[in-house]
Scaffold this motif. Sequence first.
Motif, PDB file in Angstrom:
ATOM      1  N   PRO A  78       0.892  -1.104  -0.068  1.00  0.00           N
ATOM      2  CA  PRO A  78       0.024  -0.086   0.008  1.00  0.00           C
ATOM      3  C   PRO A  78       1.018   1.336   0.108  1.00  0.00           C
ATOM      4  O   PRO A  78       0.300   2.440  -0.242  1.00  0.00           O
ATOM      5  CB  PRO A  78      -0.828  -0.183   1.160  1.00  0.00           C
ATOM      6  N   LEU A  79       1.906   1.325   0.396  1.00  0.00           N
ATOM      7  CA  LEU A  79       2.812   2.199   0.453  1.00  0.00           C
ATOM      8  C   LEU A  79       3.234   3.192  -0.830  1.00  0.00           C
ATOM      9  O   LEU A  79       3.410   4.127  -0.927  1.00  0.00           O
ATOM     10  CB  LEU A  79       4.263   2.149   1.265  1.00  0.00           C
ATOM     11  N   VAL A  80       3.062   2.405  -1.932  1.00  0.00           N
ATOM     12  CA  VAL A  80       3.390   2.932  -3.348  1.00  0.00           C
ATOM     13  C   VAL A  80       2.009   3.658  -3.694  1.00  0.00           C
ATOM     14  O   VAL A  80       2.087   4.598  -4.722  1.00  0.00           O
ATOM     15  CB  VAL A  80       3.402   1.709  -4.554  1.00  0.00           C
ATOM     16  N   ARG A  81       0.850   3.700  -3.205  1.00  0.00           N
ATOM     17  CA  ARG A  81      -0.187   4.515  -3.363  1.00  0.00           C
ATOM     18  C   ARG A  81      -0.764   4.413  -4.670  1.00  0.00           C
ATOM     19  O   ARG A  81      -0.626   5.883  -5.339  1.00  0.00           O
ATOM     20  CB  ARG A  81      -0.216   5.647  -2.576  1.00  0.00           C
ATOM     21  N   LEU A  82      -0.861   3.552  -5.468  1.00  0.00           N
ATOM     22  CA  LEU A  82      -0.982   3.788  -6.919  1.00  0.00           C
ATOM     23  C   LEU A  82      -2.625   4.246  -7.044  1.00  0.00           C
ATOM     24  O   LEU A  82      -3.494   3.894  -6.508  1.00  0.00           O
ATOM     25  CB  LEU A  82      -1.008   2.346  -7.668  1.00  0.00           C
ATOM     26  N   ALA A 138       4.560   4.194 -13.736  1.00  0.00           N
ATOM     27  CA  ALA A 138       3.272   4.027 -12.804  1.00  0.00           C
ATOM     28  C   ALA A 138       3.845   4.861 -11.802  1.00  0.00           C
ATOM     29  O   ALA A 138       3.134   5.834 -11.102  1.00  0.00           O
ATOM     30  CB  ALA A 138       3.105   2.780 -12.186  1.00  0.00           C
ATOM     31  N   MET A 139       5.179   4.932 -11.380  1.00  0.00           N
ATOM     32  CA  MET A 139       5.542   5.787 -10.352  1.00  0.00           C
ATOM     33  C   MET A 139       5.568   7.226 -10.657  1.00  0.00           C
ATOM     34  O   MET A 139       5.306   8.041  -9.566  1.00  0.00           O
ATOM     35  CB  MET A 139       6.934   5.253  -9.713  1.00  0.00           C
ATOM     36  N   VAL A 140       5.571   7.560 -11.865  1.00  0.00           N
ATOM     37  CA  VAL A 140       5.841   9.050 -12.207  1.00  0.00           C
ATOM     38  C   VAL A 140       4.384   9.612 -12.326  1.00  0.00           C
ATOM     39  O   VAL A 140       4.220  10.790 -11.837  1.00  0.00           O
ATOM     40  CB  VAL A 140       6.570   9.180 -13.375  1.00  0.00           C
ATOM     41  N   THR A 141       3.612   8.617 -13.078  1.00  0.00           N
ATOM     42  CA  THR A 141       2.304   9.347 -13.347  1.00  0.00           C
ATOM     43  C   THR A 141       0.936   8.875 -12.493  1.00  0.00           C
ATOM     44  O   THR A 141      -0.043   9.466 -12.381  1.00  0.00           O
ATOM     45  CB  THR A 141       1.948   8.701 -14.746  1.00  0.00           C
ATOM     46  N   GLY A 142       1.189   7.755 -12.069  1.00  0.00           N
ATOM     47  CA  GLY A 142      -0.100   7.276 -11.230  1.00  0.00           C
ATOM     48  C   GLY A 142       0.347   6.922  -9.680  1.00  0.00           C
ATOM     49  O   GLY A 142      -0.553   6.141  -9.134  1.00  0.00           O
ATOM     50  N   SER A 143       1.245   7.438  -8.879  1.00  0.00           N
ATOM     51  CA  SER A 143       1.436   7.165  -7.616  1.00  0.00           C
ATOM     52  C   SER A 143       1.370   8.747  -6.716  1.00  0.00           C
ATOM     53  O   SER A 143       2.098   9.575  -7.209  1.00  0.00           O
ATOM     54  CB  SER A 143       2.771   6.498  -7.332  1.00  0.00           C
ATOM     55  N   ALA A 196      13.432  -0.359  -9.934  1.00  0.00           N
ATOM     56  CA  ALA A 196      13.199  -0.656 -11.616  1.00  0.00           C
ATOM     57  C   ALA A 196      14.378  -0.577 -12.359  1.00  0.00           C
ATOM     58  O   ALA A 196      14.623  -1.386 -13.235  1.00  0.00           O
ATOM     59  CB  ALA A 196      12.118  -0.015 -12.090  1.00  0.00           C
ATOM     60  N   VAL A 197      15.108   0.459 -12.251  1.00  0.00           N
ATOM     61  CA  VAL A 197      16.063   0.687 -13.248  1.00  0.00           C
ATOM     62  C   VAL A 197      17.415  -0.239 -12.794  1.00  0.00           C
ATOM     63  O   VAL A 197      18.074  -0.821 -13.824  1.00  0.00           O
ATOM     64  CB  VAL A 197      16.829   2.144 -12.826  1.00  0.00           C
ATOM     65  N   VAL A 198      17.304  -0.943 -11.563  1.00  0.00           N
ATOM     66  CA  VAL A 198      18.438  -1.859 -11.457  1.00  0.00           C
ATOM     67  C   VAL A 198      18.034  -3.154 -12.122  1.00  0.00           C
ATOM     68  O   VAL A 198      18.675  -3.862 -12.649  1.00  0.00           O
ATOM     69  CB  VAL A 198      18.602  -2.124  -9.760  1.00  0.00           C
ATOM     70  N   VAL A 199      16.670  -3.429 -11.907  1.00  0.00           N
ATOM     71  CA  VAL A 199      16.229  -4.578 -12.614  1.00  0.00           C
ATOM     72  C   VAL A 199      16.424  -4.423 -14.237  1.00  0.00           C
ATOM     73  O   VAL A 199      16.847  -5.662 -14.843  1.00  0.00           O
ATOM     74  CB  VAL A 199      14.733  -4.920 -12.210  1.00  0.00           C
ATOM     75  N   ILE A 200      16.177  -3.241 -14.738  1.00  0.00           N
ATOM     76  CA  ILE A 200      16.319  -3.343 -16.280  1.00  0.00           C
ATOM     77  C   ILE A 200      17.733  -3.310 -16.599  1.00  0.00           C
ATOM     78  O   ILE A 200      18.075  -4.080 -17.437  1.00  0.00           O
ATOM     79  CB  ILE A 200      15.970  -1.855 -16.618  1.00  0.00           C
ATOM     80  N   GLY A 201      18.553  -2.894 -15.737  1.00  0.00           N
ATOM     81  CA  GLY A 201      20.119  -2.924 -15.963  1.00  0.00           C
ATOM     82  C   GLY A 201      20.733  -4.268 -15.722  1.00  0.00           C
ATOM     83  O   GLY A 201      21.302  -4.856 -16.761  1.00  0.00           O
ATOM     84  N   THR A 216       5.108   9.190  -1.250  1.00  0.00           N
ATOM     85  CA  THR A 216       6.234  10.112  -1.002  1.00  0.00           C
ATOM     86  C   THR A 216       7.361  10.000  -2.060  1.00  0.00           C
ATOM     87  O   THR A 216       7.323   9.078  -2.819  1.00  0.00           O
ATOM     88  CB  THR A 216       6.659   9.903   0.451  1.00  0.00           C
ATOM     89  N   MET A 217       8.073  11.294  -2.238  1.00  0.00           N
ATOM     90  CA  MET A 217       9.141  11.179  -2.912  1.00  0.00           C
ATOM     91  C   MET A 217      10.025  10.165  -2.938  1.00  0.00           C
ATOM     92  O   MET A 217      10.633   9.495  -3.521  1.00  0.00           O
ATOM     93  CB  MET A 217       9.776  12.463  -2.891  1.00  0.00           C
ATOM     94  N   LEU A 218      10.299   9.906  -1.575  1.00  0.00           N
ATOM     95  CA  LEU A 218      11.346   8.625  -1.259  1.00  0.00           C
ATOM     96  C   LEU A 218      10.877   7.546  -1.781  1.00  0.00           C
ATOM     97  O   LEU A 218      11.691   6.705  -2.161  1.00  0.00           O
ATOM     98  CB  LEU A 218      11.710   8.689   0.201  1.00  0.00           C
ATOM     99  N   VAL A 219       9.444   7.247  -1.612  1.00  0.00           N
ATOM    100  CA  VAL A 219       9.082   5.787  -1.995  1.00  0.00           C
ATOM    101  C   VAL A 219       9.133   5.636  -3.686  1.00  0.00           C
ATOM    102  O   VAL A 219       9.545   4.717  -4.073  1.00  0.00           O
ATOM    103  CB  VAL A 219       7.596   5.431  -1.623  1.00  0.00           C
ATOM    104  N   LYS A 220       8.563   6.997  -4.190  1.00  0.00           N
ATOM    105  CA  LYS A 220       8.689   6.838  -5.731  1.00  0.00           C
ATOM    106  C   LYS A 220      10.313   6.680  -6.199  1.00  0.00           C
ATOM    107  O   LYS A 220      10.630   6.027  -7.191  1.00  0.00           O
ATOM    108  CB  LYS A 220       8.193   8.141  -6.052  1.00  0.00           C
ATOM    109  N   THR A 221      11.251   7.351  -5.556  1.00  0.00           N
ATOM    110  CA  THR A 221      12.641   7.464  -5.690  1.00  0.00           C
ATOM    111  C   THR A 221      13.093   5.824  -5.613  1.00  0.00           C
ATOM    112  O   THR A 221      13.744   5.254  -6.381  1.00  0.00           O
ATOM    113  CB  THR A 221      13.473   8.412  -5.299  1.00  0.00           C
TER     114      THR A 221
END
Length: 151
Positions: free
Chosen positions: A27-31, A87-92, A106-111, A95-100
């Motif tokens: 729930p902390l991502v608040r989509l 989703a984090m940029v447009t639909g959440s 996600a960037v680590v997974v993509i890498g 807090t900024m800490l959670v989004k970051t």
Amino acid sequence: MLKKQLMMWGIVSWGLFTAVNLAMSLPLVRLSHGQSTMLDFWKVTAISLVLYLLPLIWGAAGHNSGFYILGLVIAVYTIATANVIIAMVTGSSATMLVKTAMIVGAVVVIGVNLYWLILGFRYRKTLDEKRDDALYHKLNERHNDKQKEVK
């Protein structure tokens, strides 16, 4: 050596994807478009485990096609992980800490997935070179045998 790396990084890729998927279910991502449930998480985890595990087992058994299938699976899950960033940029409304944290995850997974794909291409190149060397030696032997027959 590359085969072992492909297998290890494939497992790491699945583990990191599962961790990001778990975080997206909290729930902390608040989509704003609706929160995923833990049941959804377990369904996605089971499906991803099968999609990762079967090609890994097939590849470990000596069938290189397993790694090609896993490459396709990883490419699809890379695109799915990119959706986390969107989703984090447009639909959440988190807090900024959670989004970051979610975006960094996600960037680590993509890498990791891109690294796996690079290893996969290297593995394919190694297989091509082995095949080409074997063909070259076979043709060279035929040529030498024909030269001996002519003399």
